[in-house]
Design an enzyme around this catalytic site. Structure first.
Site, short mmCIF file in Angstrom:
data_model
loop_
_atom_site.label_atom_id
_atom_site.label_comp_id
_atom_site.label_asym_id
_atom_site.label_seq_id
_atom_site.Cartn_x
_atom_site.Cartn_y
_atom_site.Cartn_z
N LYS A 189 34.14 35.73 76.22
CA LYS A 189 33.82 36.63 75.10
C LYS A 189 32.98 35.87 73.99
CE LYS A 189 34.17 40.44 72.31
NZ LYS A 189 34.92 41.75 71.93
N ARG A 246 32.61 45.50 49.11
CA ARG A 246 31.50 45.09 49.84
C ARG A 246 32.08 43.69 50.77
NH1 ARG A 246 29.09 45.55 45.07
NH2 ARG A 246 27.57 47.25 44.96
N GLU A 266 24.42 41.64 69.31
CA GLU A 266 24.23 42.37 70.82
C GLU A 266 22.80 42.89 70.96
OE1 GLU A 266 27.51 44.85 72.35
OE2 GLU A 266 25.95 46.17 72.94
N LYS A 319 33.31 43.30 65.92
CA LYS A 319 32.75 44.79 65.97
C LYS A 319 33.85 45.65 65.34
CE LYS A 319 29.61 45.26 69.87
NZ LYS A 319 29.31 46.08 71.29
N GLU A 358 39.68 43.87 81.41
CA GLU A 358 38.80 43.41 80.47
C GLU A 358 38.70 41.88 80.97
OE1 GLU A 358 36.38 44.85 78.67
OE2 GLU A 358 37.47 46.68 78.08
N HIS A 387 32.51 54.94 80.15
CA HIS A 387 32.32 55.71 79.10
C HIS A 387 32.30 57.32 79.91
CE1 HIS A 387 31.41 52.42 76.24
NE2 HIS A 387 32.50 52.43 76.39
N HIS A 418 30.85 49.63 81.74
CA HIS A 418 31.07 50.34 80.61
C HIS A 418 30.26 51.73 80.65
CE1 HIS A 418 33.71 47.20 79.02
NE2 HIS A 418 33.92 48.03 78.07
N ARG A 431 24.65 39.52 75.16
CA ARG A 431 26.19 40.37 74.74
C ARG A 431 26.13 41.52 75.36
NH1 ARG A 431 29.44 40.68 68.95
NH2 ARG A 431 31.08 41.99 70.01
N ASN A 454 29.24 44.55 78.45
CA ASN A 454 29.24 45.88 78.80
C ASN A 454 29.44 46.39 80.24
OD1 ASN A 454 29.34 46.68 76.10
ND2 ASN A 454 27.25 46.91 75.84
N HIS A 469 40.95 53.57 78.61
CA HIS A 469 39.51 52.81 78.59
C HIS A 469 39.33 51.70 79.73
CE1 HIS A 469 35.97 50.86 77.05
NE2 HIS A 469 36.76 49.68 77.17
N1 LIG Z 1 35.70 45.98 68.66
C1 LIG Z 1 35.68 45.76 69.72
O1 LIG Z 1 34.99 44.74 70.31
C2 LIG Z 1 36.37 46.41 70.76
C3 LIG Z 1 36.68 46.08 72.08
C4 LIG Z 1 37.27 46.77 72.76
C5 LIG Z 1 37.90 47.97 72.49
N2 LIG Z 1 37.88 48.23 71.19
C6 LIG Z 1 38.46 49.67 70.71
O2 LIG Z 1 40.10 49.37 70.97
C7 LIG Z 1 40.72 50.46 71.08
C8 LIG Z 1 41.51 50.16 72.24
O3 LIG Z 1 42.36 49.24 72.12
P1 LIG Z 1 43.91 49.32 72.60
O4 LIG Z 1 43.88 49.61 73.87
O5 LIG Z 1 44.48 48.29 72.10
O6 LIG Z 1 44.78 50.69 72.02
P2 LIG Z 1 45.37 51.01 70.92
O7 LIG Z 1 45.47 50.29 69.69
O8 LIG Z 1 45.64 52.52 70.78
O9 LIG Z 1 47.11 50.40 71.59
C9 LIG Z 1 47.21 51.13 72.83
C10 LIG Z 1 48.75 51.70 72.69
O10 LIG Z 1 49.60 50.42 72.82
C11 LIG Z 1 50.55 50.73 71.39
N3 LIG Z 1 50.86 49.19 71.30
C12 LIG Z 1 50.04 48.09 70.97
N4 LIG Z 1 50.67 46.91 70.97
C13 LIG Z 1 51.88 47.25 71.22
C14 LIG Z 1 53.06 46.54 71.54
N5 LIG Z 1 53.03 45.06 71.14
N6 LIG Z 1 54.22 47.17 71.54
C15 LIG Z 1 54.12 48.47 71.82
N7 LIG Z 1 53.40 49.14 71.87
C16 LIG Z 1 52.19 48.69 71.45
C17 LIG Z 1 49.97 51.20 70.49
O11 LIG Z 1 50.64 51.93 69.41
C18 LIG Z 1 48.91 52.56 71.21
O12 LIG Z 1 49.70 53.50 71.63
C19 LIG Z 1 39.68 51.61 71.33
O13 LIG Z 1 39.65 52.33 69.94
C20 LIG Z 1 38.39 50.62 71.40
O14 LIG Z 1 37.32 51.37 70.93
C21 LIG Z 1 37.12 47.65 70.37
ZN LIG Z 2 36.03 47.92 77.32
#
Ligand SMILES: NC(=O)c1ccc[n+]([C@@H]2O[C@H](COP(=O)([O-])OP(=O)(O)OC[C@H]3O[C@@H](n4cnc5c(N)ncnc54)[C@H](O)[C@@H]3O)[C@@H](O)[C@H]2O)c1
Ligand SMILES: [Zn+2]
Length: 340
Positions: free
Chosen positions: A211, A113, A221, A135, A177, A236, A232, A225, A229, A250
């Protein structure tokens, strides 16, 4: 820099700096706690080794990529925690991009939990966005982020040095972003884009503050908040439309989404070009609209769209799908300018 996120029941600190992994003990009390670090196979091992010098932990390295954000890996981490007899007072650390922080945050929110979790984001996208809003989520049955929780980390440690290994396209992808943060709330971030390498830390810090503003004022949200988006809805739609050809990340899709929605498209184009965002394929607006309808599970005829007429001032407008289609058609000539 120490940025506090002030939420009623669970305030936490975002610490930023360089070469600060080794200071993690100053920001969280690890004494007599078990620690599991989860990372992915693209993250250089030396980051784990730097942590090893100051805290002891076991670790789990998962495959990189969005596919890892699934129920199988969720269970794999849960299994590790159970096998190692983690209790509610122990802690789990996410060392990676948004995939790792979303997945690990979700595990942390549900194991017994809820146990403590710490985010050490390694991508620009995770530093600016994914690791700080609370999130958490996994994807399920092809639907992104469909299972998840709101669950805040105990600490976010942002070490800009970790970006040195991030591929340039991923680096730029995350900075979209920051461009968004500028357009919806803080126009001063735009000036910093004139020299990204020199201003990188300030770009990230100011984006985090944007943020922070929206999260503190609407943690779950239900109202403002939603402004985060911006770009987005179309983003999307583009991500789904181009998913098969794997054309867009993305942030890139969100950038194109924003381009369609701003008044001064020439200006937005210059920033997207600065971030080397390109798209060589055309799109079919009718199919994009279908993806948007599916995404939002829409049954009525309107959608809340975030719009920005003046940089720094976003507002929400109920928009019909016919209007969305017009925006997609009207913006095509500008999107074509992103061809290489
Ligand atoms: N929770 C939230 O508020 C929120 C907001 C935006 C995005 N997200 C989520 O985040 C994800 C996208 O995040 P992302 O773009 O970081 O994707 P990711 O975690 O897939 O990282 C992108 C790529 O870069 C590589 N990488 C990351 N850091 C590295 C480093 N320092 N050196 C070498 N390689 C590295 C990773 O292995 C991956 O291949 C999506 O799943 C999205 O839904 C969540
Ligand atoms: Zn985004």
């Amino acid at each position: 820099m120490d940025i506090e996120i002030n939420l009623k029941e669970h305030a936490y600190h975002i610490i930023t700096g360089r070469n600060i992994l080794q200071d993690i003990n100053s920001y969280y009390d690890f004494s007599s706690k078990k620690v599991l670090v989860v990372s992915d196979d693209n993250i250089p091992f030396r980051y784990l080794e730097a942590l090893k010098k100051v805290i002891s932990f076991t670790y789990l390295i998962l495959p990189h990529g969005e596919k890892t954000k699934d129920i199988t890996h969720f269970l794999e981490i849960q299994n590790q925690l159970l096998e190692q007899e983690f209790s509610r007072k122990d802690v789990i650390i996410a060392l990676g991009g948004g995939v790792i922080s979303d997945l690990v945050g979700f595990v942390a929110s549900t194991y017994k939990r809820g146990i403590d979790f710490i985010n050490i984001p390694t991508s620009t996208l995770a530093m600016i966005d994914a690791s700080i809003g609370g999130k958490t989520a996994i994807d399920f049955q092809g639907v992104k982020n469909i299972i998840g929780t709101f669950y805040q980390p105990k600490l976010v440690l942002i070490d800009f040095d970790l970006l040195s290994s991030l591929p340039i396209r991923q680096f730029n992808n995350g900075l979209v972003e920051a461009l968004k943060a500028s357009y919806i709330y803080d126009p001063t971030i735009l000036d910093l884009f004139e020299n990204i390498p020199q201003n990188l830390e300030e770009i990230i810090i100011r984006s985090i503050k944007v943020k922070k503003y929206f999260v503190e004022n609407d943690e779950k949200e239900t109202s403002i908040r939603k402004i985060l988006n911006f770009g987005h809805t179309f983003g999307h739609g583009f991500e789904s439309y181009f998913a098969l050809s794997n054309t867009l990340y993305h942030g890139e899709a969100v950038g194109i989404g924003m381009l369609l929605l701003v008044k001064d498209k020439e200006k937005m184009l210059t920033y997207l070009q600065k971030l080397d965002i390109s798209l060589n394929e055309d799109y079919d607006e009718n199919q994009i609209i279908e993806f948007i309808k599916n995404d939002k599970k829409k049954t009525n005829n309107t959608i809340s769209l975030i719009l920005v007429d003046h940089i720094g001032e976003a507002y929400i407008k109920e928009t019909t799908f016919d209007e969305l289609k017009n925006i997609l058609q009207g913006g095509k000539e500008y999107v074509r300018r992103l061809r290489k």
